[in-house]
Design an enzyme around this catalytic site. Structure first.
Site, PDB file in Angstrom:
ATOM      1  CG  HIS A   1      -0.242   0.408   2.474  1.00 36.28           C
ATOM      2  ND1 HIS A   1       0.590  -0.457   3.129  1.00 36.28           N
ATOM      3  CD2 HIS A   1      -0.220   1.556   3.194  1.00 36.28           C
ATOM      4  CE1 HIS A   1       1.065   0.137   4.207  1.00 36.28           C
ATOM      5  NE2 HIS A   1       0.604   1.358   4.269  1.00 36.28           N
TER       6      HIS A   1
HETATM    7  N1  UDP Z   1      -4.119  -5.374   8.367  1.00 36.69           N
HETATM    8  C1  UDP Z   1      -5.420  -5.856   8.458  1.00 36.69           C
HETATM    9  N2  UDP Z   1      -6.036  -6.319   7.316  1.00 36.69           N
HETATM   10  C2  UDP Z   1      -5.421  -6.312   6.098  1.00 36.69           C
HETATM   11  C3  UDP Z   1      -4.085  -5.827   6.028  1.00 36.69           C
HETATM   12  C4  UDP Z   1      -3.473  -5.347   7.179  1.00 36.69           C
HETATM   13  O1  UDP Z   1      -6.006  -5.894   9.544  1.00 36.69           O
HETATM   14  O2  UDP Z   1      -6.040  -6.723   5.108  1.00 36.69           O
HETATM   15  C5  UDP Z   1      -3.491  -4.843   9.594  1.00 36.69           C
HETATM   16  C6  UDP Z   1      -2.153  -5.420   9.966  1.00 36.69           C
HETATM   17  O3  UDP Z   1      -2.285  -6.549  10.794  1.00 36.69           O
HETATM   18  C7  UDP Z   1      -1.467  -4.283  10.699  1.00 36.69           C
HETATM   19  C8  UDP Z   1      -2.086  -3.048  10.104  1.00 36.69           C
HETATM   20  O4  UDP Z   1      -3.236  -3.475   9.377  1.00 36.69           O
HETATM   21  O5  UDP Z   1      -1.767  -4.312  12.072  1.00 36.69           O
HETATM   22  C9  UDP Z   1      -1.095  -2.409   9.177  1.00 36.69           C
HETATM   23  O6  UDP Z   1      -1.686  -1.402   8.489  1.00 36.69           O
HETATM   24  P1  UDP Z   1      -1.111  -0.820   7.131  1.00 36.69           P
HETATM   25  O7  UDP Z   1      -0.336  -1.866   6.443  1.00 36.69           O
HETATM   26  O8  UDP Z   1      -2.277  -0.225   6.427  1.00 36.69           O
HETATM   27  O9  UDP Z   1      -0.214   0.405   7.609  1.00 36.69           O
HETATM   28  P2  UDP Z   1       1.283   0.583   8.124  1.00 36.69           P
HETATM   29  O10 UDP Z   1       1.515  -0.394   9.233  1.00 36.69           O
HETATM   30  O11 UDP Z   1       2.207   0.393   6.969  1.00 36.69           O
HETATM   31  O12 UDP Z   1       1.327   1.992   8.621  1.00 36.69           O
END
Ligand code: UDP
Length: 352
Positions: free
Chosen positions: A197
């Site tokens: 993403h």
């Molecule tokens: N996550 C979720 N469902 C999904 C993909 C990710 O619940 O389909 C959760 C994952 O377990 C983690 C969080 O979303 O806790 C991560 O979010 P994201 O990847 O959007 O953002 P980042 O961590 O890169 O800021």
């Protein structure tokens, strides 16, 4: 103590899952403000429902536009709420635009800001998350870095030692909570779990094409819940139909936290550009492949459990999918799963 927590995106909700439960256990008057940054059901309400996070007291109906416009509307919304509520402290998480908006709004009103996941530095000053985190750190009164390197960065940058607390990663609290509540077992079931993403990958036609091509060419069974931003971009760059019909890549809607952790716990490897998913995968004893050459947690790389397969080259990704198979020690980097309790204790001492 009256505490106002600002959340706006999926990773914020997952951290808030543990934090709100700890507030409840400590009888803290917590006001939850949702900035509206992530607003569709699968990226927002689903988490409040499944994780029983208290319904936000204030929800912004965000007006979509460019980053500056969105951030400004969030800032103005949060400012109104802060004037109305006058909390003792505002809590912000991580590095998203909601964090930036809330930290600035609160600091300008001289309401103390507590920043969870402060201090992480990649050294890429134009990375959008780096900008948000640095600004939020600069206006925060109390900082909670989640790993040793982030603590060290804050010390190096001259932050006051008494305002910085290294207690571990609140994502571990949430992970431990869900694993124990649903008795999730770690196993390897012959598939790879993927998420993509980040702006650098999703918005780049070349990089996104390399990812899609590598996933398909690998021939591996890949389970891939697609973030709305990435889905839109795949459609725009005419990649979506190909991956959806590939036969080996299972495209899904974004899944809830429980399903996501179950899928991760059962995978052979995890391939991602997400900061949170990377750490969770490591905590779940999975080999981690990062699709971006920005290092936020050097010790995950140093121990060999994470490898970088930058999406600038399709072959990097293919090679990692086929060959990344770490065997060495996997040190505990993210604390003991009791981070939210320790943070609440400090906040009560300072603002209670
Ligand atoms: N996550 C979720 N469902 C999904 C993909 C990710 O619940 O389909 C959760 C994952 O377990 C983690 C969080 O979303 O806790 C991560 O979010 P994201 O990847 O959007 O953002 P980042 O961590 O890169 O800021």
């Amino acid at each position: 103590m009256k505490l106002l927590s600002v959340v706006g995106t999926r990773p914020n909700f997952i951290k808030e899952y543990s934090f709100s439960k700890t507030c409840e256990e400590n009888d803290i008057d917590e006001i939850i403000v949702h900035t509206g940054q992530h607003y569709d059901y699968q990226m927002s309400q689903l988490f409040f429902k499944e994780l029983e996070i208290p319904k936000p007291h204030y929800i912004n109906e965000i007006l979509k536009g460019r980053i500056g416009y969105e951030t400004a509307t969030m800032l103005s919304f949060i400012e109104e709420v802060l004037i109305e509520e006058r909390p003792d402290v505002t809590l912000v998480y991580g590095d998203v635009n909601s964090t930036l908006a809330a930290a600035i709004a609160s600091a300008k009103l001289r309401i103390p800001v507590a920043h969870i996941e402060a201090g992480l530095r990649s050294g890429y000053r134009h990375n959008p998350e780096e900008i948000n985190r640095k600004v939020a750190d600069a206006v925060s009164d109390v900082l909670f870095p989640h790993i040793q390197e982030a603590y060290d960065s804050l010390m190096h940058e001259g932050y006051e030692k008494n305002d910085v607390y290294l207690f571990g990663d609140i994502m571990k609290d949430s992970l431990d909570r869900i694993v124990s509540e649903f008795d999730i077992k770690i196993s390897r079931n012959g598939y790879i779990y993927a998420t993509v993403h980040r702006e650098e990958n999703a918005d780049s036609p070349e990089r996104l094409k390399n990812i899609v091509d590598a996933f398909i060419e690998s021939g591996m069974n890949i389970k891939f819940p697609v973030h709305p931003r990435t889905k839109n971009k795949m459609m725009e760059f005419e990649l979506y139909d190909r991956i959806a019909n590939s036969g080996n890549v299972e495209i899904m809607e974004p899944v809830g936290y429980l399903e996501n952790i179950r899928l991760m716990a059962g995978a052979d490897k995890v391939i991602t550009d997400s900061g949170g998913v990377r750490r969770e995968a490591y905590m779940l004893e999975k080999p981690v492949i990062s699709l971006i050459n920005i290092i936020w947690v050097p010790s995950m790389l140093a121990c060999g459990w994470k490898t970088i397969a930058d999406a600038s080259e399709k072959n990097n990704i293919l090679d990692a999918i086929r060959n990344h198979d770490p065997k060495g020690e996997r040190p505990e980097l993210f604390g003991d799963g009791k981070t939210s309790e320790k943070i609440v204790k400090v906040l009560l001492e300072r603002y209670g």
